[in-house]
Design an enzyme around this catalytic site. Structure first.
Site, PDB file in Angstrom:
ATOM      1  N   ARG A  26      38.015  23.972  52.445  1.00  0.00           N
ATOM      2  CA  ARG A  26      39.567  24.208  52.201  1.00  0.00           C
ATOM      3  C   ARG A  26      40.280  22.740  52.214  1.00  0.00           C
ATOM      4  O   ARG A  26      40.358  22.088  53.220  1.00  0.00           O
ATOM      5  CB  ARG A  26      40.227  25.198  53.170  1.00  0.00           C
ATOM      6  CG  ARG A  26      41.563  25.439  52.801  1.00  0.00           C
ATOM      7  CD  ARG A  26      42.055  26.450  53.828  1.00  0.00           C
ATOM      8  NE  ARG A  26      43.356  26.801  53.765  1.00  0.00           N
ATOM      9  CZ  ARG A  26      44.119  27.962  52.870  1.00  0.00           C
ATOM     10  NH1 ARG A  26      43.164  28.473  52.209  1.00  0.00           N
ATOM     11  NH2 ARG A  26      45.311  28.019  52.756  1.00  0.00           N
ATOM     12  N   HIS A  44      42.577  28.448  43.619  1.00  0.00           N
ATOM     13  CA  HIS A  44      42.040  29.209  44.792  1.00  0.00           C
ATOM     14  C   HIS A  44      41.507  30.201  44.212  1.00  0.00           C
ATOM     15  O   HIS A  44      41.874  31.525  44.274  1.00  0.00           O
ATOM     16  CB  HIS A  44      43.449  29.661  45.456  1.00  0.00           C
ATOM     17  CG  HIS A  44      43.342  30.136  46.829  1.00  0.00           C
ATOM     18  ND1 HIS A  44      42.465  30.225  47.435  1.00  0.00           N
ATOM     19  CD2 HIS A  44      44.566  30.728  47.596  1.00  0.00           C
ATOM     20  CE1 HIS A  44      42.540  30.654  48.603  1.00  0.00           C
ATOM     21  NE2 HIS A  44      43.630  30.970  48.879  1.00  0.00           N
ATOM     22  N   GLN A  70      40.789  33.604  46.403  1.00  0.00           N
ATOM     23  CA  GLN A  70      42.064  34.487  46.420  1.00  0.00           C
ATOM     24  C   GLN A  70      42.145  35.352  44.950  1.00  0.00           C
ATOM     25  O   GLN A  70      42.542  36.812  45.176  1.00  0.00           O
ATOM     26  CB  GLN A  70      43.317  33.974  46.459  1.00  0.00           C
ATOM     27  CG  GLN A  70      44.416  34.700  46.497  1.00  0.00           C
ATOM     28  CD  GLN A  70      44.643  35.408  47.774  1.00  0.00           C
ATOM     29  OE1 GLN A  70      44.478  35.043  48.666  1.00  0.00           O
ATOM     30  NE2 GLN A  70      44.789  36.897  47.561  1.00  0.00           N
ATOM     31  N   ASP A 108      54.037  33.640  44.839  1.00  0.00           N
ATOM     32  CA  ASP A 108      53.585  32.807  45.758  1.00  0.00           C
ATOM     33  C   ASP A 108      54.678  32.053  46.476  1.00  0.00           C
ATOM     34  O   ASP A 108      55.655  32.070  46.175  1.00  0.00           O
ATOM     35  CB  ASP A 108      52.458  31.634  45.335  1.00  0.00           C
ATOM     36  CG  ASP A 108      51.430  31.259  46.261  1.00  0.00           C
ATOM     37  OD1 ASP A 108      51.794  31.638  47.615  1.00  0.00           O
ATOM     38  OD2 ASP A 108      51.120  30.026  46.195  1.00  0.00           O
ATOM     39  N   CYS A 155      49.636  36.412  47.916  1.00  0.00           N
ATOM     40  CA  CYS A 155      48.443  36.032  48.644  1.00  0.00           C
ATOM     41  C   CYS A 155      48.547  35.737  49.873  1.00  0.00           C
ATOM     42  O   CYS A 155      47.820  35.607  50.901  1.00  0.00           O
ATOM     43  CB  CYS A 155      47.801  34.727  48.206  1.00  0.00           C
ATOM     44  SG  CYS A 155      48.984  33.193  48.006  1.00  0.00           S
ATOM     45  N   ARG A 177      39.981  39.853  50.685  1.00  0.00           N
ATOM     46  CA  ARG A 177      39.375  38.487  50.915  1.00  0.00           C
ATOM     47  C   ARG A 177      37.872  38.661  51.331  1.00  0.00           C
ATOM     48  O   ARG A 177      37.337  37.772  51.290  1.00  0.00           O
ATOM     49  CB  ARG A 177      40.487  37.638  51.755  1.00  0.00           C
ATOM     50  CG  ARG A 177      41.693  37.117  51.024  1.00  0.00           C
ATOM     51  CD  ARG A 177      41.208  35.971  49.730  1.00  0.00           C
ATOM     52  NE  ARG A 177      40.539  34.901  50.318  1.00  0.00           N
ATOM     53  CZ  ARG A 177      41.296  33.758  51.189  1.00  0.00           C
ATOM     54  NH1 ARG A 177      42.683  33.760  50.958  1.00  0.00           N
ATOM     55  NH2 ARG A 177      40.656  32.778  51.456  1.00  0.00           N
TER      56      ARG A 177
END
Length: 308
Positions: free
Chosen positions: A102, A129, A132, A223, A263, A291
């Site tokens: 990450r 991402h 996700q 988001d 998310c 996830r």
């Protein structure tokens, strides 16, 4: 060596195969059946960006698959002191079975993957991402919304928007992205998605009107407007994103069975209203749990590619 850096690298058939595997493992998990899909495997987890969901889901996921996760903060390893990513990759990948990273620039994870002896998973970069989006589509499948799917993404043209572009262009559904002017998606990524869409039949619409984007949508998603590293832009961004909050009025523009995804972390009163994220249309927390399951599917699928 197969890596999971962006959905760009995957076919429709592979994406659906991973999700089918994830759904199978999820059913087993819910029935308290924990099979050792990855016995004694070690997942190295390198974090240059902090996280809640990414760390918990990967660490729990590898444990439930029969392995162990090793948390590696950039402050605790030599990356934090300037060691080249290529050197870290060669060292870490010689000792673990898989790596999740990450980080910030996509180029950093791609450099790591270039020198890695084991599969590398993108846990988030500034550009993409992908894990996700696997959880998001798994949630959509569970809600029975795949047929005639119309996804409306409202907000910043960031890594989530880019990943939605890749997923839609590979799977062939309709995606509408509405961003304020000056916050549009990366043009190169859009061009690439439009090229993939020619083959899949996906319909991709880009604009600046959130209400237009949400008309008759089956999924409305957003988001945070202020991502990590953008804190100094907060006041400007809040002003520029005025009118982009997903509230009850925005949700009413979608189809009667439209659902809301996010998310997380979510900032209530900014990109989403309290009554939407806590409302009946919200699948946010089912999405968050997925996830764990989607990433288990990714890890097991990648481990199987090594033996092919």
């Amino acid at each position: 060596m197969r890596h999971f850096l962006t959905l760009r690298d995957y076919t429709k058939e592979e994406i659906l195969e991973i999700l089918e595997l994830a759904a199978k493992i999820k059913r087993e998990t819910k029935n308290k059946v924990f099979k050792d899909y990855m016995p004694r495997n070690t997942l190295g987890m390198i974090f240059e960006k902090s996280s809640t969901r990414t760390r918990v889901s990967f660490e729990v996921g590898i444990y439930q698959l029969g392995g162990v996760g090793l948390f590696l903060s950039s402050n605790d390893i030599q990356l934090g002191r300037g060691e080249p990513m290529s050197d870290t990759s060669r060292v870490v990948s010689s000792m673990v079975d898989m790596v999740m990273i990450r980080t910030f620039a996509q180029s950093k994870i791609e450099e790591f993957a270039k020198y890695s002896k084991v599969p590398v998973i993108n846990g988030l970069t500034d550009e993409y991402h992908p894990v996700q989006l696997m959880a998001d589509y798994m949630t959509i499948q569970e809600a029975g919304l795949e047929k005639d799917l119309v996804v409306s993404y409202v907000g910043d043209g960031n890594n989530l928007a880019h990943s939605w572009l890749m997923l839609a262009s590979k799977l062939g559904f309709e995606l509408r992205i509405a961003t304020p002017k000056g916050y549009e998606v990366n043009q190169n990524i859009l061009d690439e998605a439009l090229n993939f869409a020619k083959e899949s039949g996906a319909k991709i619409i880009i604009g600046n009107d959130p209400k237009e984007a949400c008309k008759d949508a089956t999924v409305i998603t957003t988001d945070t407007w202020v991502s990590m590293g953008q804190e100094d832009e907060k006041e400007k961004r809040l002003k520029d994103f005025d009118g982009y909050i997903v509230d009850k009025e925005m949700m009413k523009l979608g189809k009667p069975n439209a659902v809301f995804l996010h998310c997380l972390p979510a900032y209530r009163g900014y990109e989403v209203s309290e009554d939407v994220i806590e409302g009946e249309e919200s699948l946010v927390f089912e999405e968050a749990e997925n996830r764990l399951h989607a990433q288990k599917g990714v890890m097991v699928w990648l481990s199987r590619q090594i033996n092919k």
